[in-house]
Design an enzyme around this catalytic site. Sequence first.
Site, mmCIF file in Angstrom:
data_model
loop_
_atom_site.group_PDB
_atom_site.id
_atom_site.type_symbol
_atom_site.label_atom_id
_atom_site.label_comp_id
_atom_site.label_asym_id
_atom_site.label_seq_id
_atom_site.Cartn_x
_atom_site.Cartn_y
_atom_site.Cartn_z
ATOM 1 C CG HIS A 96 -0.388 9.786 -2.707
ATOM 2 N ND1 HIS A 96 -0.644 9.874 -4.322
ATOM 3 C CD2 HIS A 96 0.686 10.366 -3.469
ATOM 4 C CE1 HIS A 96 0.101 9.667 -4.921
ATOM 5 N NE2 HIS A 96 1.254 10.057 -4.683
ATOM 6 C CG HIS A 128 6.499 9.054 -3.097
ATOM 7 N ND1 HIS A 128 5.678 8.295 -3.034
ATOM 8 C CD2 HIS A 128 5.443 9.943 -3.836
ATOM 9 C CE1 HIS A 128 4.739 7.439 -3.588
ATOM 10 N NE2 HIS A 128 4.807 9.095 -4.450
ATOM 11 C CG HIS A 156 5.108 18.294 -7.063
ATOM 12 N ND1 HIS A 156 5.282 17.762 -8.350
ATOM 13 C CD2 HIS A 156 4.469 16.873 -6.538
ATOM 14 C CE1 HIS A 156 5.904 16.404 -8.400
ATOM 15 N NE2 HIS A 156 4.824 15.392 -7.222
ATOM 16 C CG ASP A 167 6.229 11.824 -9.429
ATOM 17 O OD1 ASP A 167 6.163 11.244 -9.067
ATOM 18 O OD2 ASP A 167 5.642 13.380 -9.304
ATOM 19 C CE1 TYR A 200 0.400 17.958 -6.230
ATOM 20 C CE2 TYR A 200 -0.167 17.104 -3.759
ATOM 21 C CZ TYR A 200 0.262 16.881 -5.099
ATOM 22 O OH TYR A 200 1.916 16.137 -4.279
ATOM 23 C CD GLU A 211 2.701 8.888 -8.203
ATOM 24 O OE1 GLU A 211 2.656 8.917 -7.096
ATOM 25 O OE2 GLU A 211 1.752 8.956 -8.926
ATOM 26 C CG ASP A 233 3.566 13.321 -4.090
ATOM 27 O OD1 ASP A 233 4.340 14.069 -4.953
ATOM 28 O OD2 ASP A 233 3.201 11.731 -4.164
ATOM 29 C CG HIS A 275 -1.031 10.225 -13.107
ATOM 30 N ND1 HIS A 275 -1.885 10.634 -12.466
ATOM 31 C CD2 HIS A 275 0.236 9.913 -11.833
ATOM 32 C CE1 HIS A 275 -1.813 10.795 -10.989
ATOM 33 N NE2 HIS A 275 -0.753 10.692 -10.628
HETATM 34 FE FE1 FEO Z 1 3.739 10.481 -5.048
HETATM 35 FE FE2 FEO Z 1 5.116 12.913 -7.117
HETATM 36 O O1 FEO Z 1 3.915 11.582 -6.916
#
Ligand code: FEO
Length: 395
Positions: free
Chosen positions: A145, A78, A225, A82, A192, A80, A164, A24
Amino acid sequence: MVNVTLKEGVNWVGVVDWNIRDFHGYVTSRGTTYNSYLITDQKTALIDTVKHTFANELIEHITKLVSLDKIDYIIVNHVEMDHSSSLPTIAKLAKNAKIIASQRGKEALIEHYGTEFNKVETVKTGDELKLGAKTLRFVEAPMLHWPDSMFTYIVEDKILMPNDAFGQHLASSCRFDDEVDEHVLMEEAAIYYANILMPLAPLITRKIQEIVQMGIPIEMIAPSHGVIWRKDPTKIINAYLNWSAGKSKQKAVIVYDTMWGSTDKMAKAMAEGLISQDIEVKFMKLRASNFTETVTEILDAKAVLVGSPTLNNQMFTTIGAFLTYITGLKPKGKLWSFFGSYGWGGGAVRGMVEMAKKAGFAVVEPSLEVKYVPDAEDLKRCFEVGQQLAVKIKA
Ligand code: FEO
């Protein structure tokens, strides 16, 4: 990719996205991973899922260990996409699993995937879930986040799974920090932090303090990640504390664009003034450098000089976009200096200063403006402004 054991009964079952280069807008030049973890005990729990395009790979990795109908819990740290966009697929196959999230996680799941997620069970900070010999403890981490964000901690194994937080966009065949190049790892951790977590600095400091006060011993940090921190988790915790405190070195970043070379000449003269006072200088000419790397250079700099020519009485669009990005990221403790060239009416410098002041940035004035092409006197002025800024950087 083979499953990897963190500790007995705790396995990585995630996926590696080797080819993603645009997350993104964040330039992921080294790809990324979406980490899922499977905990097998008397009860089985899956911690987070992966991006929907990799759902089959996740299923393949889980079924090497258990069939999906043996999963008792899916923990959503989370929402989001991904980490959650394969959840609808996994939830259908893991038909005996209860889904667990924070209250705001439940709300976000319903908003993303529909009312079938009404059945999600919610947890709050301090709640525990017994799997048998292992216990999961939950720590809400709102706005780290997203509002829904949550950490899961395996009490007996001392493993923190903070989604994250403490992540890196780093695709690798290795799963642990001690297996990858340390410089690359810390560089990706910094990129990051700078591009995702920088605006949340005060919350990060408070959350780390809260976890320390809870007396939670941490032997491993397994983010969603990149690689898992097992060699020395305090290294990344301390790096986050330093970044969040806005710690900087005697360094200036010059972010600029140029039309016919005038702003470029000004940038170089200001750089010479800074360098003459032993300040480290980085040039980030937009259209040659991307925002992701530019913001990362700013992370440990004390001063940022932003230069733009005037086009149609405005700043260049590259600079406008950069200022939109950086004012949202709210870097702490920087000095901001603005400069630029114009032909007749001007407008770029005024616009940049207005944006910076509105964002609460510490603007060093006066700004520097040159008509058409800088002459020797103008360049001397630029050099002196660089020198004067060096004094402030060292103060
Ligand atoms: Fe906030 Fe890796 O997504």
